[in-house]
Design a protein around this motif. Sequence first.
Motif, mmCIF file in Angstrom:
data_model
loop_
_atom_site.group_PDB
_atom_site.id
_atom_site.type_symbol
_atom_site.label_atom_id
_atom_site.label_comp_id
_atom_site.label_asym_id
_atom_site.label_seq_id
_atom_site.Cartn_x
_atom_site.Cartn_y
_atom_site.Cartn_z
ATOM 1 N N LEU A 42 0.813 -1.218 0.000
ATOM 2 C CA LEU A 42 0.000 0.000 0.000
ATOM 3 C C LEU A 42 0.847 1.269 0.000
ATOM 4 O O LEU A 42 0.295 2.363 -0.128
ATOM 5 C CB LEU A 42 -0.928 0.010 1.218
ATOM 6 C CG LEU A 42 -2.064 -1.026 1.211
ATOM 7 C CD1 LEU A 42 -2.812 -1.009 2.536
ATOM 8 C CD2 LEU A 42 -3.022 -0.771 0.047
ATOM 9 N N GLY A 43 2.150 1.107 0.168
ATOM 10 C CA GLY A 43 3.018 2.275 0.082
ATOM 11 C C GLY A 43 3.794 2.622 1.332
ATOM 12 O O GLY A 43 4.465 3.667 1.373
ATOM 13 N N LEU B 4 5.242 6.558 18.394
ATOM 14 C CA LEU B 4 4.342 6.040 17.359
ATOM 15 C C LEU B 4 3.314 7.099 16.965
ATOM 16 O O LEU B 4 2.984 7.252 15.776
ATOM 17 C CB LEU B 4 3.642 4.784 17.880
ATOM 18 C CG LEU B 4 3.035 3.837 16.849
ATOM 19 C CD1 LEU B 4 4.079 3.362 15.853
ATOM 20 C CD2 LEU B 4 2.389 2.653 17.553
ATOM 21 N N LEU B 5 2.814 7.843 17.948
ATOM 22 C CA LEU B 5 1.866 8.910 17.653
ATOM 23 C C LEU B 5 2.520 10.007 16.807
ATOM 24 O O LEU B 5 1.906 10.538 15.878
ATOM 25 C CB LEU B 5 1.330 9.504 18.958
ATOM 26 C CG LEU B 5 0.303 10.631 18.821
ATOM 27 C CD1 LEU B 5 -0.937 10.134 18.077
ATOM 28 C CD2 LEU B 5 -0.083 11.161 20.198
ATOM 29 N N THR B 6 3.776 10.315 17.123
ATOM 30 C CA THR B 6 4.498 11.326 16.352
ATOM 31 C C THR B 6 4.694 10.874 14.904
ATOM 32 O O THR B 6 4.550 11.661 13.964
ATOM 33 C CB THR B 6 5.868 11.613 16.988
ATOM 34 O OG1 THR B 6 5.692 11.992 18.360
ATOM 35 C CG2 THR B 6 6.600 12.723 16.247
ATOM 36 N N ILE B 7 4.996 9.586 14.717
ATOM 37 C CA ILE B 7 5.129 9.047 13.364
ATOM 38 C C ILE B 7 3.809 9.176 12.613
ATOM 39 O O ILE B 7 3.778 9.543 11.431
ATOM 40 C CB ILE B 7 5.574 7.571 13.412
ATOM 41 C CG1 ILE B 7 7.004 7.465 13.949
ATOM 42 C CG2 ILE B 7 5.501 6.939 12.020
ATOM 43 C CD1 ILE B 7 7.464 6.037 14.178
ATOM 44 N N ALA B 8 2.705 8.868 13.299
ATOM 45 C CA ALA B 8 1.389 8.955 12.657
ATOM 46 C C ALA B 8 1.087 10.382 12.204
ATOM 47 O O ALA B 8 0.574 10.601 11.102
ATOM 48 C CB ALA B 8 0.310 8.463 13.617
ATOM 49 N N VAL B 9 1.427 11.356 13.065
ATOM 50 C CA VAL B 9 1.202 12.755 12.694
ATOM 51 C C VAL B 9 2.065 13.123 11.492
ATOM 52 O O VAL B 9 1.597 13.730 10.518
ATOM 53 C CB VAL B 9 1.506 13.688 13.883
ATOM 54 C CG1 VAL B 9 1.451 15.152 13.441
ATOM 55 C CG2 VAL B 9 0.524 13.435 15.019
ATOM 56 N N GLY B 10 3.349 12.757 11.547
ATOM 57 C CA GLY B 10 4.247 13.062 10.432
ATOM 58 C C GLY B 10 3.837 12.370 9.156
ATOM 59 O O GLY B 10 3.904 12.951 8.066
ATOM 60 N N ARG B 11 3.360 11.138 9.288
ATOM 61 C CA ARG B 11 2.918 10.390 8.113
ATOM 62 C C ARG B 11 1.678 11.041 7.494
ATOM 63 O O ARG B 11 1.541 11.119 6.278
ATOM 64 C CB ARG B 11 2.603 8.950 8.538
ATOM 65 C CG ARG B 11 2.234 8.016 7.400
ATOM 66 C CD ARG B 11 3.435 7.645 6.606
ATOM 67 N NE ARG B 11 3.063 6.836 5.460
ATOM 68 C CZ ARG B 11 3.808 6.670 4.394
ATOM 69 N NH1 ARG B 11 4.977 7.283 4.311
ATOM 70 N NH2 ARG B 11 3.422 5.914 3.397
ATOM 71 N N LEU C 179 0.940 14.068 7.383
ATOM 72 C CA LEU C 179 1.251 15.319 6.700
ATOM 73 C C LEU C 179 1.746 15.103 5.273
ATOM 74 O O LEU C 179 1.706 16.023 4.451
ATOM 75 C CB LEU C 179 2.318 16.099 7.485
ATOM 76 C CG LEU C 179 1.893 16.622 8.866
ATOM 77 C CD1 LEU C 179 3.082 17.275 9.564
ATOM 78 C CD2 LEU C 179 0.725 17.592 8.738
ATOM 79 N N SER C 180 2.243 13.907 4.983
ATOM 80 C CA SER C 180 2.870 13.689 3.681
ATOM 81 C C SER C 180 2.308 12.524 2.886
ATOM 82 O O SER C 180 2.572 12.416 1.691
ATOM 83 C CB SER C 180 4.383 13.452 3.875
ATOM 84 O OG SER C 180 4.604 12.324 4.718
ATOM 85 N N ALA C 181 1.542 11.635 3.520
ATOM 86 C CA ALA C 181 1.058 10.442 2.815
ATOM 87 C C ALA C 181 -0.143 9.864 3.561
ATOM 88 O O ALA C 181 -0.384 10.215 4.725
ATOM 89 C CB ALA C 181 2.177 9.395 2.714
ATOM 90 N N PRO C 182 -0.892 8.961 2.927
ATOM 91 C CA PRO C 182 -2.021 8.324 3.604
ATOM 92 C C PRO C 182 -1.579 7.569 4.853
ATOM 93 O O PRO C 182 -0.477 6.997 4.900
ATOM 94 C CB PRO C 182 -2.570 7.363 2.542
ATOM 95 C CG PRO C 182 -2.119 7.931 1.241
ATOM 96 C CD PRO C 182 -0.791 8.556 1.515
ATOM 97 N N VAL C 183 -2.422 7.567 5.870
ATOM 98 C CA VAL C 183 -2.090 6.921 7.138
ATOM 99 C C VAL C 183 -2.431 5.432 7.116
ATOM 100 O O VAL C 183 -1.923 4.660 7.926
ATOM 101 C CB VAL C 183 -2.822 7.628 8.302
ATOM 102 C CG1 VAL C 183 -2.518 6.965 9.643
ATOM 103 C CG2 VAL C 183 -2.436 9.098 8.354
ATOM 104 N N LEU C 184 -3.280 4.986 6.158
ATOM 105 C CA LEU C 184 -3.729 3.590 6.138
ATOM 106 C C LEU C 184 -2.584 2.584 6.165
ATOM 107 O O LEU C 184 -2.642 1.616 6.939
ATOM 108 C CB LEU C 184 -4.618 3.346 4.913
ATOM 109 C CG LEU C 184 -5.127 1.908 4.738
ATOM 110 C CD1 LEU C 184 -5.961 1.477 5.941
ATOM 111 C CD2 LEU C 184 -5.929 1.778 3.444
#
Length: 339
Positions: free
Chosen positions: A82-83, A127-134, A136-141
């Motif tokens: 999925l990327g 992990l929450l910080t990664i989710a926020v950063g993700r 901002l630039s790409a789908p979270v799925l």
Amino acid sequence: MRRRDSALAVLVALLWGTNFVAIRTGLDSVPPLLFLAVRFVVVCVPAVFLVRRPGLPWRDLALIGVFTSLGQFALLYLALHLGMPPGLSSLVLQAQVLLTVVIAAVWLRERPSALQRAGVALGGAGLLTIAVGRGLSAPVLPLVVLVLAAVSWAVGNVLTRRAGALTAPGAGLGVTVWSGLVVPVPALALSLVVEGPAAVGAALTHVHWQAVASTAYTAWLSSLVGYGIWNTLLARYPVAKVTPFAMLVPVFGMAAAAVAFGERPHALELVGGLVLLAGVGVAVSRRRGGTPEPVAPAASPAEQAITSPVVAVDVEPATRSAREATDLVELAPTPSGRA
């Protein structure tokens, strides 16, 4: 540790870290669920005829295989498909260590130490910080799917711990091979339903050399060679001397992804990853001074043994005294770390 054995431990971390890049390369020409089925056929045959079956009921082996191998790697392969970047995946999957602490506390009533609780909190923030950063630039799925893979691996760790599957020397490789037998048929069936007979037929009749090389690497080098060396080291040295080398897996994984795919994590993803890794480091560290906090076998993969690292975590069983708490919790892979 002797220099030679230290070098072998680093080699295993290298194999497991670069394994994420190998998987991603194979997914370019093979659907993820079909790729998973083929990989475990190669892992289990002919190893199943050469490696002794662990002294566990078939039901326990099947449950361990469903969560540690089928669930973890199906979701990991899907996340990459999925990327999800392979380098970042090698880091995020380490959340399985923290998740295992939580699940073991709830399910097995093993009271986590103060360091473990701090590590879980720190890792959760990362992990929450990664989710926020993700986001901002790409789908979270893809990230959500990867975290579910870590949850599946963590459940498999606890099942392995509960079954006492890793009490004999070299048992980890046996658990990896024999529990992996549950993967090929369900994975192929899911592939036919989800990916379709046309995609399966095209992949099997038009085999690319990248897929062959990827399968060989993930099955033989990452899973069998990596886990074989790792078990040997665990038999020679205390777990606390071996498991810190598993912290190198994301380092090699992210470096390999940067070279192979030019992967550059978003700033927040990188910061979150460092915080997550710090949380894992805190969770697996041992208390200095006083009575050492014991540890006890329970782990994969694959990685770990199948593709992923083995990590030791100290626990304090709530129903035992400090002196009696001598179990060793061994969290692993696949051989992944394990990816």
